[in-house]
Design a protein around this motif. Structure first.
Motif, short mmCIF file in Angstrom:
data_model
loop_
_atom_site.label_atom_id
_atom_site.label_comp_id
_atom_site.label_asym_id
_atom_site.label_seq_id
_atom_site.Cartn_x
_atom_site.Cartn_y
_atom_site.Cartn_z
N THR A 1 37.56 12.92 -17.79
CA THR A 1 36.82 14.17 -17.74
C THR A 1 35.84 14.24 -18.91
OG1 THR A 1 37.03 16.56 -17.45
CG2 THR A 1 38.51 15.55 -19.06
N ASP A 2 35.08 15.31 -18.95
CA ASP A 2 34.12 15.49 -20.03
C ASP A 2 34.87 15.97 -21.27
OD1 ASP A 2 31.18 15.71 -20.79
OD2 ASP A 2 31.96 17.68 -21.38
N ALA A 3 34.59 15.36 -22.43
CA ALA A 3 35.34 15.70 -23.63
C ALA A 3 35.08 17.14 -24.07
CB ALA A 3 35.00 14.73 -24.76
N GLU A 4 33.82 17.60 -23.90
CA GLU A 4 33.49 18.96 -24.36
C GLU A 4 33.82 20.04 -23.33
OE1 GLU A 4 30.08 17.21 -25.97
OE2 GLU A 4 31.75 16.74 -27.33
N ASN A 5 33.69 19.68 -22.07
CA ASN A 5 33.89 20.66 -21.01
C ASN A 5 34.89 20.08 -19.99
OD1 ASN A 5 33.60 22.75 -19.22
ND2 ASN A 5 31.63 22.03 -18.41
N PRO A 6 36.16 19.97 -20.42
CA PRO A 6 37.13 19.25 -19.58
C PRO A 6 37.50 20.02 -18.30
CG PRO A 6 38.22 20.17 -21.52
CD PRO A 6 36.76 20.43 -21.68
N THR A 7 37.89 19.28 -17.28
CA THR A 7 38.35 19.89 -16.03
C THR A 7 39.72 20.49 -16.26
OG1 THR A 7 38.97 19.47 -13.75
CG2 THR A 7 39.29 17.66 -15.27
N THR A 8 40.06 21.50 -15.49
CA THR A 8 41.39 22.09 -15.61
C THR A 8 42.32 21.50 -14.57
OG1 THR A 8 40.58 23.87 -14.23
CG2 THR A 8 40.67 24.29 -16.60
N LYS A 9 41.77 20.73 -13.63
CA LYS A 9 42.62 20.18 -12.57
C LYS A 9 42.54 18.65 -12.56
CE LYS A 9 38.94 21.56 -9.59
NZ LYS A 9 38.35 21.85 -8.35
N ALA A 10 43.41 18.04 -13.35
CA ALA A 10 43.47 16.58 -13.37
C ALA A 10 43.86 16.10 -11.97
CB ALA A 10 44.50 16.12 -14.39
N VAL A 11 43.42 14.88 -11.61
CA VAL A 11 43.79 14.33 -10.32
C VAL A 11 45.31 14.19 -10.28
CG1 VAL A 11 43.40 12.47 -8.68
CG2 VAL A 11 41.62 13.05 -10.36
N ALA A 12 45.93 14.68 -9.22
CA ALA A 12 47.40 14.72 -9.18
C ALA A 12 48.00 13.33 -9.02
CB ALA A 12 47.85 15.60 -8.02
N GLY A 13 49.24 13.21 -9.44
CA GLY A 13 50.01 12.02 -9.08
C GLY A 13 50.08 10.95 -10.14
N PHE A 14 49.70 11.28 -11.38
CA PHE A 14 49.75 10.23 -12.39
C PHE A 14 51.18 9.90 -12.79
CE2 PHE A 14 50.14 8.95 -16.80
CZ PHE A 14 49.44 7.77 -16.76
N GLU A 15 51.50 8.65 -12.85
CA GLU A 15 52.80 8.24 -13.40
C GLU A 15 52.63 6.96 -14.21
OE1 GLU A 15 55.39 5.92 -10.36
OE2 GLU A 15 54.53 7.57 -9.23
N ASP A 16 53.45 6.84 -15.25
CA ASP A 16 53.43 5.61 -16.04
C ASP A 16 54.19 4.55 -15.25
OD1 ASP A 16 52.17 5.24 -18.52
OD2 ASP A 16 53.35 6.88 -19.36
N VAL A 17 53.63 3.35 -15.16
CA VAL A 17 54.35 2.31 -14.44
C VAL A 17 55.47 1.78 -15.31
CG1 VAL A 17 53.46 0.88 -12.57
CG2 VAL A 17 52.05 1.30 -14.56
N LYS A 18 56.63 1.64 -14.72
CA LYS A 18 57.78 1.17 -15.50
C LYS A 18 58.16 -0.23 -15.05
CE LYS A 18 60.11 5.49 -16.55
NZ LYS A 18 59.47 6.37 -15.53
#
Ligand code: GDP
Ligand code: MG
Length: 597
Positions: A274-291
């Motif tokens: 996202t933009d560092a100064e004007n960030p989005t409030t809705k990150a793309v869903a579904g992020f997970e760290d791969v284990k």
């Protein structure tokens, strides 16, 4: 945005995904004659040799129809279960998917698992019946199977041959007519999904993204939401076979960004830019760290190479964020690293890359999964055990949990019996059995992941004469009755050969391990007893007999200089052998437990 189409190709392995991608590149003249090679998208040597796609790549094509020009972003996805998280992220970057089904093989396990991922992301599915040119093709029957699976009309299925080019024009039309153009708001703050990243030794990490909202501009200060780190978008661009730098990439489109990041771990697939100064409030869903799912020790054959091995592993990690490692020491093997991998294929790839790219000669120990041990200390806190020799003393141990998976196997009706016996032998519990057609059955099992790590694929292929496909997903930890089986060579415990086994199989496997080791350990001047033990209790024993005198004599006969040359050559050919005490153990012996049948 009206003229953009973002899509991926999903298929079971070998059904023709890469070949079809090549045909699309031809048809859209994305590739010049000079650049033309077989299977262009598989550009890593290792990928070519193994005929698999390890990392996904994106490529942009332009296609004109009736004077209108369309931009196609094709996102290639890896086909192996080890990399299924990457598949799911690439799918999330698209609006549509070409679902390739081999006209001779019909629907297989990964056809279904990838299709589900696509449906979860609301993708428009275009079914393609590939390889209709094959004499063994069954176009009518397989079309029925596809119609059953998707609930679509027969007319929706496009017969094609990625080999002869048949059906390619119909596929191009379907991409335009059936796949929706991207939605999204170019006026909102930047919101882009990271679906892949590639390490380039000269330019650092190249991050591939799909812009959902807003746009990304050259020089913009961008932030990665999951890592909360800010960078400057030094270079952005679109991808053909080479990169085309651009000034701006807008909502709906796909591109790459280079920020000077040198460590692959800083870029996580699934993260939102996202933009560092004007960030989005809705990150793309579904992020997970791969284990990591599978662990093994990696040791230098020559103990002096330890530091060099560390350097090589660090470099590899810059380039493959899913590799994790930490130093460990083994009484038998000295200093090395405990490494975590996404699966067995990933392990093999890392081992091969260490040897090819870094000229290291390494010993890899028996792979195992990661356990949770609960001791009788209050309050009950789990200890994570990713090396069997770290298991707490049996007397202090309350219970052990191991990871379970849901396995899905598709096979022919005639092999159901033998596949079931195999899965039961592997401690599987059947949870479902569905006839997809009269002759094809889907079986579901809950199984310990550890049993998949050990020789499962090979056995499954054998018992089904090759007519079974397999996929799995993790379903959490379950308590199991596990014991640690140790191996003693010449009365010395070799910690690197220890394994955690289910109590019901421990005796049988201990015995088979001794037999296998007897086969693999070369004879020496003295008898070498091989023992398997649970705690102090010996459960099996074999002996590698000493060489007889005359045999030894023969070894030294003949042309000495020629023999010496041979020896030198062998050294160069890097014999993977480690001396433990006074016993020479070859690499295969460390994997013996994987190949008992
Ligand atoms: P992937 O694993 O899905 O990427 O499959 P590939 O594209 O690597 O194809 C697997 C094999 O099938 C290769 O040997 C291809 O040459 C072959 N193949 C792919 N498409 C066709 C086709 O339409 N007809 C025939 N006869 N062979 C094909
Ligand atoms: Mg491929």
């Amino acid at each position: 945005m009206k003229h953009i189409r973002n899509f991926c190709i999903i298929a079971h392995i070998d059904h023709g995904k890469s070949t079809l991608a090549d045909r699309l590149l031809d048809a859209t003249q994305t590739v010049t004659e000079r650049e033309k090679q077989e299977q262009l998208l598989d550009n890593m040597d290792l990928e070519r040799e193994r005929g698999i796609t390890i990392k996904s790549h994106a490529i942009q094509m332009y296609h004109k129809r009736n004077g209108e020009e369309f931009t196609f972003n094709l996102i290639d996805t890896p086909g192996h279960v080890d990399f299924s998280y990457e598949v799911s992220r690439s799918i999330a970057a698209c609006e549509g998917a070409l679902l390739i089904v081999d006209a001779a093989q019909s629907i297989q396990a990964q056809t279904i698992s990838n299709l589900y991922l696509a449906l979860e992301n609301d993708l428009e599915i275009i079914p393609v019946l590939n390889k209709v040119d094959l004499p063994s093709a069954n176009p009518e029957e397989v079309t029925d199977d596809i119609v059953d699976l998707l609930g679509c009309d027969r007319e929706d299925v496009i017969p094609a041959s990625a080999k002869t080019g048949l059906g390619i024009d119909t596929i191009l039309d379907a991409i335009i007519d059936r796949i929706p153009s991207p939605k999204g708001n170019p006026e909102e703050p930047l919101r882009a999904l990271v679906f892949d990243s590639v390490y380039n030794p000269f330019r650092g990490v190249e991050t591939y993204f799909r812009v959902f909202d807003g746009s990304i501009k050259k020089g913009q200060k961008i932030k990665f939401v999951a890592t909360n780190k800010t960078y400057s978008a030094d270079e952005i661009g679109t991808l053909k076979l080479v990169q085309f730098p651009q000034k701006e990439i807008k909502a709906g489109d796909v591109g790459y960004v280079i920020t000077g990041i040198k460590d692959a771990r800083e870029v996580k697939v699934g993260d939102t830019i996202t933009d560092a100064e004007n960030p989005t409030t809705k990150a793309v869903a579904g992020f997970e760290d791969v284990k990591p799912m599978v662990f093994a020790g990696i040791y230098p054959v020559d103990t002096e190479d330890y530091e060099e091995l560390r350097n090589s592993m660090e470099k590899l990690q810059l380039n493959d964020a899913s590799l994790v490692f930490q130093p460990e020491s083994s009484a038998a093997l000295g200093f090395g690293f405990r490494c975590g991998f996404l699966g067995m294929l990933h392990l093999e790839i890392i081992q091969e890359r260490l040897e090819r790219e870094f000229d290291m000669t390494v010993i890899t120990t028996v792979p195992n999964v990661s356990y949770l041990a609960y001791t009788n200390k209050e309050p009950e806190t789990p200890i994570s055990v990713s090396n069997p020799s770290d298991l707490p003393e049996p007397s202090t141990l309350n219970r052990v949990e191991e990871p379970y998976i849901k396995a899905s196997i598709i096979t022919k009706a005639e092999f159901v019996g033998s596949v079931m016996s195999l899965c039961i032998e592997k401690r599987g519990e059947i949870t479902n059995q569905t006839y997809l057609t009269q002759d094809r059955v889907e079986l579901s099992f809950d199984m310990p992941l550890a049993e998949i790590v050990f020789d499962f694929y090979d056995r499954l292929k054998t018992v089904s004469k090759g007519y079974a496909s397999f996929d799995y997903s993790p379903i959490g930890m379950r308590t199991s009755k596990l014991v640690k089986v140790d191996v003693l060579l010449n009365a010395n415990k070799v910690d690197a050969l220890s394994a955690l086994l289910h109590v019901d199989n421990a005796y049988d496997i201990g015995k088979k391990m001794c037999l296998k080791l007897k086969e693999l350990i070369p004879r020496q001047q003295f008898d070498i007893p091989i023992q398997a033990a649970i705690g102090a209790k010996i459960i099996a024993r074999e002996t590698v007999k000493a060489l007889r005198k005359d045999v030894t004599a023969k070894c030294y006969g003949g042309d000495i200089s020629r023999k010496r040359k041979l020896l030198e050559k062998q050294k160069k050919g890097k014999k993977r052998m480690r001396a433990v005490g006074n016993v020479e153990i070859p690499q295969e012996a460390f994997m013996a437990v994987l190949k008992l049948n």
